[in-house]
Scaffold this motif. Structure first.
Motif, PDB file in Angstrom:
ATOM      1  N   ALA A  48       0.796  -1.281  -0.198  1.00  0.00           N
ATOM      2  CA  ALA A  48       0.357   0.034  -0.350  1.00  0.00           C
ATOM      3  C   ALA A  48       1.113   1.432   0.096  1.00  0.00           C
ATOM      4  O   ALA A  48       0.391   2.372  -0.951  1.00  0.00           O
ATOM      5  N   LYS A  49       2.042   1.435   0.547  1.00  0.00           N
ATOM      6  CA  LYS A  49       3.060   2.607   0.920  1.00  0.00           C
ATOM      7  C   LYS A  49       3.392   2.746  -0.456  1.00  0.00           C
ATOM      8  O   LYS A  49       3.438   3.946  -1.005  1.00  0.00           O
ATOM      9  N   HIS A  50       4.183   1.169  -1.325  1.00  0.00           N
ATOM     10  CA  HIS A  50       4.528   1.739  -2.731  1.00  0.00           C
ATOM     11  C   HIS A  50       3.568   2.207  -3.111  1.00  0.00           C
ATOM     12  O   HIS A  50       3.714   3.285  -4.533  1.00  0.00           O
ATOM     13  N   ILE A  51       2.625   1.807  -3.325  1.00  0.00           N
ATOM     14  CA  ILE A  51       1.019   2.151  -4.427  1.00  0.00           C
ATOM     15  C   ILE A  51       1.274   3.918  -3.904  1.00  0.00           C
ATOM     16  O   ILE A  51       1.246   4.317  -5.261  1.00  0.00           O
ATOM     17  N   THR A  52       0.959   3.987  -2.649  1.00  0.00           N
ATOM     18  CA  THR A  52       0.736   5.224  -2.826  1.00  0.00           C
ATOM     19  C   THR A  52       1.671   6.763  -2.454  1.00  0.00           C
ATOM     20  O   THR A  52       1.233   7.836  -3.265  1.00  0.00           O
ATOM     21  N   ALA A  53       3.286   6.027  -2.695  1.00  0.00           N
ATOM     22  CA  ALA A  53       4.377   6.709  -2.658  1.00  0.00           C
ATOM     23  C   ALA A  53       4.141   6.835  -4.392  1.00  0.00           C
ATOM     24  O   ALA A  53       4.927   8.503  -4.328  1.00  0.00           O
ATOM     25  N   GLY A  54       4.513   5.743  -4.792  1.00  0.00           N
ATOM     26  CA  GLY A  54       4.567   5.763  -6.127  1.00  0.00           C
ATOM     27  C   GLY A  54       3.832   6.987  -7.126  1.00  0.00           C
ATOM     28  O   GLY A  54       3.473   7.894  -7.960  1.00  0.00           O
ATOM     29  N   LYS A  55       2.195   7.312  -6.446  1.00  0.00           N
ATOM     30  CA  LYS A  55       1.593   8.118  -6.918  1.00  0.00           C
ATOM     31  C   LYS A  55       1.687   9.366  -7.068  1.00  0.00           C
ATOM     32  O   LYS A  55       1.960  10.669  -7.501  1.00  0.00           O
ATOM     33  N   ASN A  64       0.900  10.826 -15.955  1.00  0.00           N
ATOM     34  CA  ASN A  64      -0.019  10.035 -15.647  1.00  0.00           C
ATOM     35  C   ASN A  64       0.375   8.905 -13.997  1.00  0.00           C
ATOM     36  O   ASN A  64       1.437   7.917 -14.315  1.00  0.00           O
ATOM     37  N   SER A  65      -0.487   7.987 -13.220  1.00  0.00           N
ATOM     38  CA  SER A  65      -0.413   7.459 -12.233  1.00  0.00           C
ATOM     39  C   SER A  65      -2.523   6.825 -12.650  1.00  0.00           C
ATOM     40  O   SER A  65      -3.123   7.245 -12.439  1.00  0.00           O
ATOM     41  N   ASP A  66      -1.714   5.183 -12.578  1.00  0.00           N
ATOM     42  CA  ASP A  66      -3.379   4.135 -12.444  1.00  0.00           C
ATOM     43  C   ASP A  66      -3.358   3.490 -11.200  1.00  0.00           C
ATOM     44  O   ASP A  66      -3.131   2.385 -11.092  1.00  0.00           O
ATOM     45  N   THR A  67      -4.110   4.587  -9.946  1.00  0.00           N
ATOM     46  CA  THR A  67      -3.900   4.338  -8.626  1.00  0.00           C
ATOM     47  C   THR A  67      -4.922   2.989  -8.798  1.00  0.00           C
ATOM     48  O   THR A  67      -4.518   2.186  -7.957  1.00  0.00           O
ATOM     49  N   ASN A  68      -5.704   3.438  -9.378  1.00  0.00           N
ATOM     50  CA  ASN A  68      -7.185   2.272  -9.035  1.00  0.00           C
ATOM     51  C   ASN A  68      -6.412   1.252  -9.690  1.00  0.00           C
ATOM     52  O   ASN A  68      -7.141  -0.290  -8.651  1.00  0.00           O
ATOM     53  N   GLU A  70      -4.118   0.100  -9.693  1.00  0.00           N
ATOM     54  CA  GLU A  70      -2.684  -0.749  -9.615  1.00  0.00           C
ATOM     55  C   GLU A  70      -2.998  -1.136  -7.758  1.00  0.00           C
ATOM     56  O   GLU A  70      -2.518  -2.636  -7.494  1.00  0.00           O
ATOM     57  N   ILE A  71      -3.717  -0.613  -6.675  1.00  0.00           N
ATOM     58  CA  ILE A  71      -4.620  -0.474  -5.954  1.00  0.00           C
ATOM     59  C   ILE A  71      -5.420  -2.197  -6.535  1.00  0.00           C
ATOM     60  O   ILE A  71      -5.532  -3.640  -5.530  1.00  0.00           O
ATOM     61  N   ALA A  72      -6.482  -2.265  -7.582  1.00  0.00           N
ATOM     62  CA  ALA A  72      -7.340  -3.496  -7.577  1.00  0.00           C
ATOM     63  C   ALA A  72      -6.629  -4.640  -7.864  1.00  0.00           C
ATOM     64  O   ALA A  72      -6.971  -5.986  -7.657  1.00  0.00           O
ATOM     65  N   ARG A  73      -5.128  -4.172  -8.899  1.00  0.00           N
ATOM     66  CA  ARG A  73      -3.886  -5.494  -9.047  1.00  0.00           C
ATOM     67  C   ARG A  73      -4.009  -6.525  -7.153  1.00  0.00           C
ATOM     68  O   ARG A  73      -3.758  -7.780  -7.684  1.00  0.00           O
ATOM     69  N   ALA A  74      -3.382  -5.167  -6.138  1.00  0.00           N
ATOM     70  CA  ALA A  74      -2.856  -5.205  -5.704  1.00  0.00           C
ATOM     71  C   ALA A  74      -4.179  -6.326  -5.233  1.00  0.00           C
ATOM     72  O   ALA A  74      -3.428  -7.539  -3.675  1.00  0.00           O
ATOM     73  N   MET A  75      -5.072  -5.996  -4.134  1.00  0.00           N
ATOM     74  CA  MET A  75      -6.343  -7.083  -3.685  1.00  0.00           C
ATOM     75  C   MET A  75      -6.797  -7.608  -4.660  1.00  0.00           C
ATOM     76  O   MET A  75      -6.658  -8.878  -3.173  1.00  0.00           O
ATOM     77  N   GLU A  76      -6.597  -8.332  -5.307  1.00  0.00           N
ATOM     78  CA  GLU A  76      -6.449  -9.279  -6.796  1.00  0.00           C
ATOM     79  C   GLU A  76      -5.598 -10.322  -5.760  1.00  0.00           C
ATOM     80  O   GLU A  76      -5.785 -11.101  -5.673  1.00  0.00           O
TER      81      GLU A  76
END
Length: 89
Positions: A48-55, A64-68, A70-76
């Protein structure tokens, strides 16, 4: 003129990584479904920290950033790991 994120000197810090790779920073070679609960929680926090820091880093430099996504892939990934862990017990 458009720029590619790969041209940026901090590309390595902004690069989207698969959650398995980020979790391996905490878990080492062990798969997440075999990790202790404390380490598993720490690995999920690291993802989670990597996703938010990267965004934040990409936005700061105008990329551009595809945060949603990234989160969806991490949740899956976490869901599939949970299914594997449940099958083994």
């Amino acid at each position: 003129m458009t720029f590619s994120i790969k041209d940026h000197p901090f590309h390595v810090r902004m690069k989207q990584l698969p959650p398995q790779e980020v979790a391996a920073w905490v878990l080492g070679e062990a798969p997440v479904e075999k990790a202790e609960a404390k380490l598993r929680k720490e690995a999920f926090r690291r993802v989670a920290k990597h996703i938010t820091a990267g965004k934040a880093e990409r936005s700061k430099h105008g990329f551009n950033s595809d945060t949603n996504g990234e989160i969806a892939r991490a949740m899956e990934w976490a869901f599939q790991a949970g299914l594997k862990a449940a099958r083994k017990t």
